[in-house]
Write a protein that holds these residues in place. Structure first.
Motif, mmCIF file in Angstrom:
data_model
loop_
_atom_site.group_PDB
_atom_site.id
_atom_site.type_symbol
_atom_site.label_atom_id
_atom_site.label_comp_id
_atom_site.label_asym_id
_atom_site.label_seq_id
_atom_site.Cartn_x
_atom_site.Cartn_y
_atom_site.Cartn_z
ATOM 1 N N ASP A 60 0.852 -1.187 0.000
ATOM 2 C CA ASP A 60 0.000 0.000 0.000
ATOM 3 C C ASP A 60 0.888 1.238 0.000
ATOM 4 O O ASP A 60 1.644 1.469 0.932
ATOM 5 C CB ASP A 60 -0.910 -0.013 1.229
ATOM 6 C CG ASP A 60 -1.945 1.100 1.229
ATOM 7 O OD1 ASP A 60 -1.836 2.029 0.405
ATOM 8 O OD2 ASP A 60 -2.854 1.038 2.061
ATOM 9 N N VAL A 61 0.808 2.027 -1.063
ATOM 10 C CA VAL A 61 1.610 3.249 -1.173
ATOM 11 C C VAL A 61 0.725 4.493 -1.094
ATOM 12 O O VAL A 61 1.172 5.595 -1.396
ATOM 13 C CB VAL A 61 2.461 3.259 -2.469
ATOM 14 C CG1 VAL A 61 3.514 2.171 -2.421
ATOM 15 C CG2 VAL A 61 1.593 3.136 -3.715
ATOM 16 N N CYS A 67 -2.943 13.488 4.358
ATOM 17 C CA CYS A 67 -2.706 13.885 2.959
ATOM 18 C C CYS A 67 -3.656 13.126 2.041
ATOM 19 O O CYS A 67 -3.242 12.365 1.183
ATOM 20 C CB CYS A 67 -1.253 13.700 2.558
ATOM 21 S SG CYS A 67 -0.597 12.062 2.871
ATOM 22 N N ASP A 68 -4.932 13.350 2.252
ATOM 23 C CA ASP A 68 -5.958 12.700 1.450
ATOM 24 C C ASP A 68 -5.836 13.102 -0.013
ATOM 25 O O ASP A 68 -5.269 14.139 -0.344
ATOM 26 C CB ASP A 68 -7.349 13.084 1.958
ATOM 27 C CG ASP A 68 -7.623 12.521 3.335
ATOM 28 O OD1 ASP A 68 -7.054 11.470 3.669
ATOM 29 O OD2 ASP A 68 -8.410 13.136 4.070
ATOM 30 N N HIS A 69 -6.412 12.287 -0.867
ATOM 31 C CA HIS A 69 -6.429 12.584 -2.298
ATOM 32 C C HIS A 69 -7.513 13.606 -2.584
ATOM 33 O O HIS A 69 -8.673 13.408 -2.243
ATOM 34 C CB HIS A 69 -6.658 11.300 -3.084
ATOM 35 C CG HIS A 69 -5.546 10.333 -2.894
ATOM 36 N ND1 HIS A 69 -5.586 9.325 -1.965
ATOM 37 C CD2 HIS A 69 -4.335 10.263 -3.481
ATOM 38 C CE1 HIS A 69 -4.456 8.662 -2.003
ATOM 39 N NE2 HIS A 69 -3.675 9.208 -2.917
ATOM 40 N N LEU A 70 -7.117 14.693 -3.226
ATOM 41 C CA LEU A 70 -7.996 15.812 -3.534
ATOM 42 C C LEU A 70 -8.048 16.012 -5.037
ATOM 43 O O LEU A 70 -7.129 15.603 -5.750
ATOM 44 C CB LEU A 70 -7.467 17.085 -2.873
ATOM 45 C CG LEU A 70 -7.254 17.021 -1.366
ATOM 46 C CD1 LEU A 70 -6.488 18.244 -0.899
ATOM 47 C CD2 LEU A 70 -8.583 16.884 -0.657
ATOM 48 N N GLU A 92 -8.679 14.360 -15.875
ATOM 49 C CA GLU A 92 -9.344 14.321 -14.571
ATOM 50 C C GLU A 92 -8.345 13.683 -13.626
ATOM 51 O O GLU A 92 -7.890 12.578 -13.866
ATOM 52 C CB GLU A 92 -10.644 13.539 -14.663
ATOM 53 C CG GLU A 92 -11.612 14.197 -15.645
ATOM 54 C CD GLU A 92 -12.909 13.429 -15.816
ATOM 55 O OE1 GLU A 92 -13.091 12.402 -15.144
ATOM 56 O OE2 GLU A 92 -13.720 13.871 -16.633
ATOM 57 N N CYS A 93 -8.001 14.387 -12.550
ATOM 58 C CA CYS A 93 -6.916 13.936 -11.683
ATOM 59 C C CYS A 93 -7.273 14.086 -10.212
ATOM 60 O O CYS A 93 -8.019 14.987 -9.836
ATOM 61 C CB CYS A 93 -5.658 14.764 -11.923
ATOM 62 S SG CYS A 93 -5.060 14.805 -13.612
ATOM 63 N N ILE A 94 -6.670 13.216 -9.413
ATOM 64 C CA ILE A 94 -6.649 13.396 -7.968
ATOM 65 C C ILE A 94 -5.190 13.479 -7.569
ATOM 66 O O ILE A 94 -4.309 12.967 -8.264
ATOM 67 C CB ILE A 94 -7.380 12.264 -7.220
ATOM 68 C CG1 ILE A 94 -6.801 10.906 -7.583
ATOM 69 C CG2 ILE A 94 -8.870 12.338 -7.465
ATOM 70 C CD1 ILE A 94 -7.311 9.767 -6.736
ATOM 71 N N ARG A 95 -4.929 14.132 -6.438
ATOM 72 C CA ARG A 95 -3.543 14.354 -6.035
ATOM 73 C C ARG A 95 -3.424 14.309 -4.526
ATOM 74 O O ARG A 95 -4.388 14.502 -3.805
ATOM 75 C CB ARG A 95 -3.067 15.713 -6.529
ATOM 76 C CG ARG A 95 -3.911 16.821 -5.894
ATOM 77 C CD ARG A 95 -3.284 18.168 -5.989
ATOM 78 N NE ARG A 95 -4.180 19.196 -5.512
ATOM 79 C CZ ARG A 95 -4.296 19.571 -4.245
ATOM 80 N NH1 ARG A 95 -3.575 18.999 -3.316
ATOM 81 N NH2 ARG A 95 -5.138 20.518 -3.898
ATOM 82 N N ASN A 96 -2.211 14.068 -4.087
ATOM 83 C CA ASN A 96 -1.836 14.326 -2.706
ATOM 84 C C ASN A 96 -0.464 14.979 -2.757
ATOM 85 O O ASN A 96 -0.065 15.469 -3.813
ATOM 86 C CB ASN A 96 -1.913 13.070 -1.829
ATOM 87 C CG ASN A 96 -0.892 12.019 -2.189
ATOM 88 O OD1 ASN A 96 0.144 12.290 -2.770
ATOM 89 N ND2 ASN A 96 -1.193 10.780 -1.852
ATOM 90 N N THR A 97 0.254 15.000 -1.668
ATOM 91 C CA THR A 97 1.530 15.712 -1.651
ATOM 92 C C THR A 97 2.629 14.998 -2.426
ATOM 93 O O THR A 97 3.611 15.627 -2.810
ATOM 94 C CB THR A 97 2.007 15.929 -0.205
ATOM 95 O OG1 THR A 97 2.116 14.643 0.432
ATOM 96 C CG2 THR A 97 1.051 16.816 0.557
ATOM 97 N N VAL A 115 -2.280 8.186 -16.278
ATOM 98 C CA VAL A 115 -0.919 8.569 -15.927
ATOM 99 C C VAL A 115 -0.820 8.649 -14.411
ATOM 100 O O VAL A 115 -1.731 9.140 -13.747
ATOM 101 C CB VAL A 115 -0.555 9.944 -16.539
ATOM 102 C CG1 VAL A 115 0.795 10.427 -16.030
ATOM 103 C CG2 VAL A 115 -0.559 9.877 -18.047
ATOM 104 N N LEU A 116 0.282 8.150 -13.889
ATOM 105 C CA LEU A 116 0.639 8.335 -12.491
ATOM 106 C C LEU A 116 1.777 9.346 -12.485
ATOM 107 O O LEU A 116 2.748 9.197 -13.231
ATOM 108 C CB LEU A 116 1.099 7.007 -11.879
ATOM 109 C CG LEU A 116 1.512 7.044 -10.418
ATOM 110 C CD1 LEU A 116 0.296 7.304 -9.528
ATOM 111 C CD2 LEU A 116 2.174 5.730 -10.032
ATOM 112 N N VAL A 117 1.639 10.392 -11.694
ATOM 113 C CA VAL A 117 2.685 11.411 -11.594
ATOM 114 C C VAL A 117 3.259 11.307 -10.188
ATOM 115 O O VAL A 117 2.534 11.468 -9.209
ATOM 116 C CB VAL A 117 2.122 12.832 -11.829
ATOM 117 C CG1 VAL A 117 3.253 13.846 -11.854
ATOM 118 C CG2 VAL A 117 1.317 12.890 -13.116
ATOM 119 N N VAL A 118 4.544 11.001 -10.113
ATOM 120 C CA VAL A 118 5.185 10.825 -8.806
ATOM 121 C C VAL A 118 6.210 11.923 -8.572
ATOM 122 O O VAL A 118 6.819 12.437 -9.512
ATOM 123 C CB VAL A 118 5.851 9.434 -8.679
ATOM 124 C CG1 VAL A 118 4.809 8.342 -8.759
ATOM 125 C CG2 VAL A 118 6.914 9.234 -9.734
#
Length: 146
Positions: A60-61, A67-70, A92-97, A115-118
């Motif tokens: 689980d990452v 830091c919920d997904h917003l 359409e995206c969700i994000r955290n820190t 896409v995953l943006v890390v």
């Protein structure tokens, strides 16, 4: 990569839902597998992201504790990808820190892309994802002795 970058920067960026869950394979610019598999799900109304480990276990990452997904903001998208998108692309995206998960749709596309943006050392790295058909998860490769 330029098309990918353009695909992910429209002004509206949220509205991901249960239809966007599944198992995803990370691929390079030539659509060749990178050896990373991610599972995205929603549990108790929260997004959950898991990374497939070499032994087959799921790690689980998801971000825990504050830091919920917003929904992503337009300025987030420009920060991640460097430019605003053409009007024909709707991300359409969700994000955290630490990371973001995006679906994008173009008028010409037959299906959505992901896409995953890390964030690595304060820099954002977009990783193209291909959704795997249900039950088609690749088997983990055995670790090689070095």
């Amino acid at each position: 990569m330029a098309l990918l970058v353009a695909c992910l920067c429209s002004p509206v960026a949220s509205a991901l839902d249960e239809q966007d869950t599944g198992t995803f394979l990370a691929v390079d610019e030539q659509a060749e597998p990178l050896g990373k598999v991610f599972r995205v799900s929603i549990e108790d109304g929260r997004w959950k992201f898991e990374d497939r480990q070499p032994d087959g276990a799921w790690l689980d990452v998801s971000c825990h504790g504050g830091c919920d997904h917003l929904p992503a903001r337009p300025e987030d998208l420009v920060s991640w990808f460097g430019a605003p998108p053409p009007d024909t692309i709707r991300p359409e995206c969700i994000r955290n820190t630490e990371f973001a998960f995006c679906r994008f749709h173009t008028a010409q596309a037959e299906h959505d892309g992901y896409v995953l943006v890390v964030r690595i050392n304060s820099e954002w790295l977009p990783i193209t994802l291909v959704r795997l058909p249900e039950g088609a998860e690749p088997k983990p490769e055995p670790l090689e002795a070095t």
